[in-house]
Scaffold this active site. Sequence first.
Site, PDB file in Angstrom:
ATOM      1  N   SER A   1       0.788  -1.241   0.000  1.00  0.00           N
ATOM      2  CA  SER A   1       0.000   0.000   0.000  1.00  0.00           C
ATOM      3  C   SER A   1       0.814   1.283   0.000  1.00  0.00           C
ATOM      4  O   SER A   1       0.247   2.357  -0.222  1.00  0.00           O
ATOM      5  CB  SER A   1      -0.954  -0.013   1.196  1.00  0.00           C
ATOM      6  OG  SER A   1      -1.921  -1.037   1.042  1.00  0.00           O
ATOM      7  N   VAL A   2       2.118   1.212   0.262  1.00  0.00           N
ATOM      8  CA  VAL A   2       2.957   2.409   0.127  1.00  0.00           C
ATOM      9  C   VAL A   2       2.804   2.971  -1.287  1.00  0.00           C
ATOM     10  O   VAL A   2       2.850   4.197  -1.501  1.00  0.00           O
ATOM     11  CB  VAL A   2       4.437   2.072   0.425  1.00  0.00           C
ATOM     12  CG1 VAL A   2       5.354   3.209   0.018  1.00  0.00           C
ATOM     13  CG2 VAL A   2       4.615   1.772   1.907  1.00  0.00           C
TER      14      VAL A   2
END
Length: 564
Positions: A281-282
């Site tokens: 999700s970064v």
Amino acid sequence: MQLQLFQTESFTKHKINLIEESVEQRTQQLIIDEGRGEFLDRNGDPLSYEEKNVLILFPFLKSMEWPVEKVADILHVPVNTIKTKVEKAKAPFVFGGNKPFQLSEEEMEAINGLEIQGLFALKRKFPKQEMLASQLIGITGENEKMFHERYPDKVKGAHQEIGVSGLQETFDEWLVAEEQAKLIYHVDARGGPLFGVDVKYLAPSNPFYPLNVKTTIDSKLQQELEEVADTYNIEKGGLLLLDIEKSEIVANVSRPKINIKDPYGGTGATNYMFKSLIPGSVFKTAVAAAAIDEKIVDETTVFPCSEDIYGNQAEKQYGNINIKKSFAVSCNRTFAELAKSLTEKNPNLIEQYAEKLGLIGDISWQGDIYHYSNFKQLQLGESKIFSSEEEKKDMNFVSQTGIGQREVRVTPLGVANMMATIARGGQKYRVSAVSAVEYENGNSMFSFPKEKGEGETISRYTAMKLQQYLRGVVTDEKGTARYLQAAAYPIAGKTGTAETGKYEGEEVPSNQLYNKWFAGYFPFDEPKYALVAVNLDVKINEGGIYPIFKDAVDAVYRKEKNID
């Protein structure tokens, strides 16, 4: 003629230096300094070696009358301890061996004042057993064939070590030794002194060499972050700290550690901060940047965040929420939908914005120096967003890409650079790990100025929105990184928990391995540092990333505020 004149320093195809070999045959010597250039931190302190005051003894002392009692008295050791070492010696040696007996300045002065031939108290360089930023600095090795391939015009010192990884390899041409500093004496066929007991000290005659490489590493912060990694038993992963204003690496911690005796065993020589990894999700940060900049979304648009990316019921139920809230809670459905919309508009948009943010592309300092054109400081793993053009046509693949899965691979350095770009309001710079190459006297041979990144960047408005969203990850009541509100500095950042497709043992959900990330910058109001922490191949309930990130931030705070 061939031996004496034509091929004296490069005999046969093996390029044997006959002069060096003949000297070795008729002498005994002890190397004081290999002559290879060294690495310094940003304050000019040594990173790769330490100097110690040591006592050196030559074996011919056993056949001489010399005041061993006086030496033993100065050192506060038994006389027999010194005598036994000398009797057993067949070559010059450092008293104490691998753990040398360290002398004070007063002891050195007293010993040298005795003027005993064959006994010397002096400073000697020793490689650090646990070098800071060891994977960034890299390792050296002796490879005569490679030496001649790299330096066909050099005939002396072919037995010396050359850089084989990291900055040691990149800057090898400037570091490679010209001359050694050594104590030397001539011996006969039985090893006895040939010309009495006359020991000569041979040292380089040029005061400007060897050259040293001045890095951007802050030794104290590097040490602090190394300790954080060890406190939390990071087996694979690490931390990278970036100076936002200067775009310089301040600390680079990679695990596992290098084993000096077997550097490539257990992947210890790998710098995971430069390796392409699954970000999870970064990566939503890049998708958000593209969606905002391309006006695909605004904060009035809501997404069904009680559903997963395929429309099934999600594990966590958030209802219909906008992009700001979606970013804070890391809703997969939102970013899968945005990725599809972006790809439908232009199949290359996601990749383009990853590059605009400095996440991928040419992010290492590069330019023309010395006789090199387009010299690169850092050798990074190859980042990618899609593995093929065909994947962009499959919306399931695009959805997975939007949440940082599928074929997405980026480096922690790239992620830190992305955070720095956002913190600067969209200004993009290339990253450096070296500020200058210096002469031995400390003067600069050449330096590496701050360098703007090429190509387009995001708008200032988009950067401002991303700053708000990154802060919300920490401050929102349901934000994924609420834990970090307790940190010494206010933090903005993004969480990532990436599925690796690997398992520890049996392929059951409880054994699945993940890459856990947190990347961000601080202090939020006056950004100074970007930081990435990553813990690789850990189970979902292990290897928590927030305490690691918080402790690293707190360590920076203590150093900045001079708190012990």
